[in-house]
Scaffold this active site. Structure first.
Site: not given
Length: 839
Positions: A556-557, A564, A699, A559-560
């Site tokens: 789904l996603g 996910v 956010d 990052g560094q």
């Protein structure tokens, strides 16, 4: 010298892949970089309304370009702009003729024609096939239209459209950036339909291709492979254009192309180039028979009239049967020189799908007629290439040898200076990253006075705005509301964020806030240090789940330091027992979102991950995403949360219309006004809960509000949407990526969830059909924060959405009060919104 060559390779590798969300620079109509001679027209009424006066926000002559006579519906009068070089055009801005209030002529609509060579003209059409763009409603206000898809062109014509006989005048600005890729056309087999069992039909054609379609082949044009839009991991999903499944990909089935086992594509460029590499964005959802290509062979043609060179460049890929993520595959082209390429991509599975193809090259000819600056590194590369070509082709005369030696020495000295500057900049950046408390530029400083005589006299911090916009050194009182820390946060040992503006509180000290930088790249929450201490002293309250019962479905996603994943959790309801927060699944498998720490994560990221688990395990509210269980007994560390079947609120609303008789009659997905109000109340309830714990979200936006199948909203921020919504974030001076369109004007110093909540309400009541401040560039949004700071009445607010009741818009405006004490708390917002739902 080797270091310099490496730097050149890295610089060229970055060229050619364009992000339409950031390629939005004014090309020079307003400021005069586009010369008068490059602006022509089919006709003009008077000398003083000639095409040279068609410059946005300028009123020379009689104030605009006006074609001769009354414009009839059948007319095709045009204003033509020569951009001087191939350009990636993303935005068009238009105005009418105002002429210092003496004119009142404007174009209510217009079409665009464009040409890359001045000979063949093409008509632009949007992703739904429409050719007419909405123009102006009055003579003075500018209208900005994003081009979806963007245009790659050198010449552009704006053709006013009218439905009655009328007088029309126009002023124009064009926005985009140079098309350094140089590709002017590609040829390929037409894309095909895919009918996966149990899934919607995917149309994998190149729907924006602007060339010819003959004998099931595309040639002579450009399309979706050069529009800057990268396809998602799941090719059935698209990026918010209200189009069909598979739209972002051009794809072929192996057995549909005969027995050859490959797809042949031909690429033609504006001039001869030295090619270093080709990057192909390819889908790899192997569970549906899709993989990246197994190998590729490319042949080169130095000139259009020449034949293909016999020796190809061949490259074999490393196939991946474990990670279904789409990815760029970089094919080295060994600095071969050509004007055309022919590449054969060999199948590795049943299907092969591409969404973007770009080329990295060094130009072999200089380009003189241009309206943009040429990078210093490109000039150096051209000079070096010219010198090498001169030395390898014809032996120089002895009289020229000293000149050549002098040129080489000069170039080497320039290279040394460039390398020194690059290394120095890297050193300075590292120092600044390690010392965020230092003042970066003493010229642009805002002095914040304390909120009590007992406080320290001043707290200095740089206001990280455009230096040309802000040149102040003043004393401005700022206090806090339900706002947490960015660079400066309230001392929780003295008061809560909600108490601070009711009492005299000490100055803001950033040491009292703990920020959880989510491993997937998101700022999860900003949490008061006392709250963290009280929570993290306890053990993790979430139960350890057997990781072998988590079955991977898709990513789904990322990052560094983390990713996910969507997983199926076998036996999770029984594992959680009575009181499980999971809804009744009606026999369906339990889907969960699994946030996983990468094996190469730093020890600091690991500690933050565990701290995040401890805090998340104690959040318990129906409108906050819920931590269900964990897998922390062994690596990789994982946390398992609820999965929301209906995705994020932004995507959900943007795909719907407001409920009406028409939507019911045509079975169009819709929402009612009461649905929107109920969503607003749910978000305010979840934020009220976070605020009661002194948590600051940092956010809040519709992209971070998730919906389950019962349309219950749960607030989250796990970085799942960062790739999809990359244009919503902006990197300020190389520091953190910030959602500037949702941030309060003072948010360079303070983060205010209440302001962001007002913007989120605005998103909801526009059905997420446009980005906040969509007519402003990122730089103009930042500039607008300076207008709030100066408070001279020039600041721009979001407009009132047509669906929004006046009382609710008044509530939004209170959220956007300049002075923080005048903004409502989330408790007040919740109480104010609840009665609207019951009406």
């Amino acid at each position: 010298m080797h270091l310099f060559l490496l730097l050149i390779l890295q610089a060229t590798a970055a060229i050619g892949q364009i992000d339409p969300a950031h390629c939005r620079y004014a090309l020079g109509m307003q400021d005069g970089r586009i010369a008068d001679d490059d602006i022509t027209a089919s006709s003009q009424w008077y000398e003083t309304t000639g095409p040279q006066y068609a410059r946005l926000n300028r009123e020379e002559g009689d104030g605009a370009w006006c074609p001769e006579g009354q414009l009839e519906p059948s007319d095709s009068q045009y204003l033509q702009v020569d951009l001087g070089r191939l350009t990636f055009l993303t935005v068009v801005g238009t105005q009418g003729r105002y002429a210092r209030s003496n004119g009142n002529e404007f174009a209510r609509a217009y079409r665009l024609n464009y040409s890359r060579d001045g000979l063949l003209w093409k008509s632009w059409r949007n992703r739904q096939g429409n050719t007419v763009m909405e123009g102006n409603k009055n003579a003075y206000a500018s209208v900005i239209n994003d081009l979806h898809p963007p245009i790659i062109t050198r010449l552009i014509r704006l053709i006013p459209v009218t439905y009655l006989s009328t007088t029309v005048c126009m002023r124009v600005e064009l926005y985009g950036c140079p098309w350094d890729d140089g590709l002017i056309s590609y040829a390929a087999p037409e894309g095909q339909l895919m009918m996966p069992p149990g899934y919607p039909i995917a149309s994998l054609n190149d729907s924006t291709y602007d060339g010819a379609h003959e004998r099931r082949r595309l040639f002579g044009g450009l399309g979706q492979l050069t529009d800057g839009v990268v396809g998602l991991d799941d090719f059935l999903l698209t990026r918010q254009y209200h189009v069909w499944p598979g739209y972002d990909y051009l794809g072929w089935r192996n057995d549909s192309l005969g027995t050859q086992g490959y797809v042949e594509m031909e690429f033609v460029f504006d001039r001869q180039r030295n090619f270093t590499s080709m990057k192909v964005h390819s889908n790899n959802m192997f569970s549906r028979g899709v993989k990246i290509f197994s190998s590729v062979s490319c042949w080169f043609k130095p000139r259009l009239i020449a034949g293909w060179e016999a020796e190809p460049v061949a490259f074999k890929t490393v196939l991946d049967d474990r990670n279904p993520s789409a990815r760029y595959v970089t094919v080295p082209l060994n600095r071969r020189t050509a004007k055309s390429l022919r590449c054969r991509f060999y199948f590795a599975d049943i299907w092969m799908m591409f969404s973007e193809i770009s080329f990295q090259s060094g130009n072999t000819h200089t380009h003189t007629h241009t309206h943009t600056y040429i990078p210093v590194m490109t000039l150096l590369m051209t000079s070096t290439s010219a010198t090498v070509n001169a030395s390898t082709s014809d032996p120089p005369d002895e009289a020229n040898t000293p000149i050549l030696i002098g040129c080489l020495v000069t170039i080497i000295l320039l290279l040394v200076i460039v390398i020194f500057l690059i290394l120095w900049c890297q050193y300075v950046c590292k120092v600044l990253e390690k010392a965020p408390r230092r003042i970066l530029d003493e010229e642009f400083t805002v002095r914040l006075s304390s909120c009590s005589p007992a406080c320290d006299p001043h707290y200095e911090r740089v206001f990280l705005l455009d230096p040309h916009m802000l040149k102040v050194e003043t004393e401005t009182p700022l206090s806090s509301s339900a706002c947490g820390g960015g660079y400066a946060e309230p001392d929780i040992t003295q008061c809560t964020p909600h108490q601070c503006f009711h009492s005299n509180a000490p100055h803001y000290a950033e040491t009292d806030i703990v920020r959880l930088q989510g491993v997937t790249g998101s700022n999860m929450y900003a949490v008061p240090a006392l709250t963290v201490d009280s929570l993290t002293r306890k053990d993790i309250s979430a139960a350890e789940f057997p990781r072998q019962q988590l079955i991977f479905r898709e990513k789904l996603g990322e990052g560094q330091f983390g990713e996910v994943h969507l997983c199926e959790a076998e036996g999770l309801p029984e594992f959680l027992g009575e009181g499980s927060p999971l809804p009744d699944r009606d026999g369906h498998p339990v889907l969960v979102a699994v946030k996983q720490l990468r094996a190469d994560a730093t020890s600091q990221a690991r500690n933050d991950f565990l701290k995040e688990i401890k805090i998340m395990s104690r959040l318990n509210d129906p409108n906050i995403i819920r931590l269900l269980c964990v897998c922390v007994s062994s690596d990789p560390l994982c946390m398992v949360t609820e999965y929301m079947e209906n995705g994020d609120l932004n995507m959900f609303l943007s795909q719907r219309e407001i409920e009406s008789t028409l939507t019911h009659a045509n079975n169009i997905p819709s929402v009612s006004l009461s649905d929107l109000l109920h969503m607003s109340v749910q978000i305010s309830s979840g934020m009220k809960y976070l605020a009661s714990l002194n948590f600051v979200h940092r956010d809040l936006a519709t992209r971070n509000c998730l919906l389950d199948r019962r349309l219950t909203i749960k607030i989250a921020d796990f970085g799942m949407s960062r790739n999809l919504y990359s244009s919503d974030y902006y990197r300020i001076q190389g520091r953190a990526v910030l959602p500037i369109r949702w941030m309060a004007w003072e948010s360079i110093l303070l983060f205010c969830d209440v302001w962001a909540f007002g913007v989120t309400l605005w998103e909801i009541f526009t059905l997420c059909k446009e980005q906040p401040y969509s007519l402003l560039s990122d730089e103009q949004v930042i500039e607008n924060t300076g207008e709030f700071f100066r408070n001279q009445g020039r600041q721009i607010f979001l407009y009132a959405p047509p669906l929004c009741p006046p009382s609710l818009f008044e509530l939004m405006m209170r959220c956007w009060s300049r002075d923080i004490p005048n903004r409502p708390s989330f408790e007040g917002l919740y109480q104010a919104l609840r009665p609207h739902v019951n009406q």
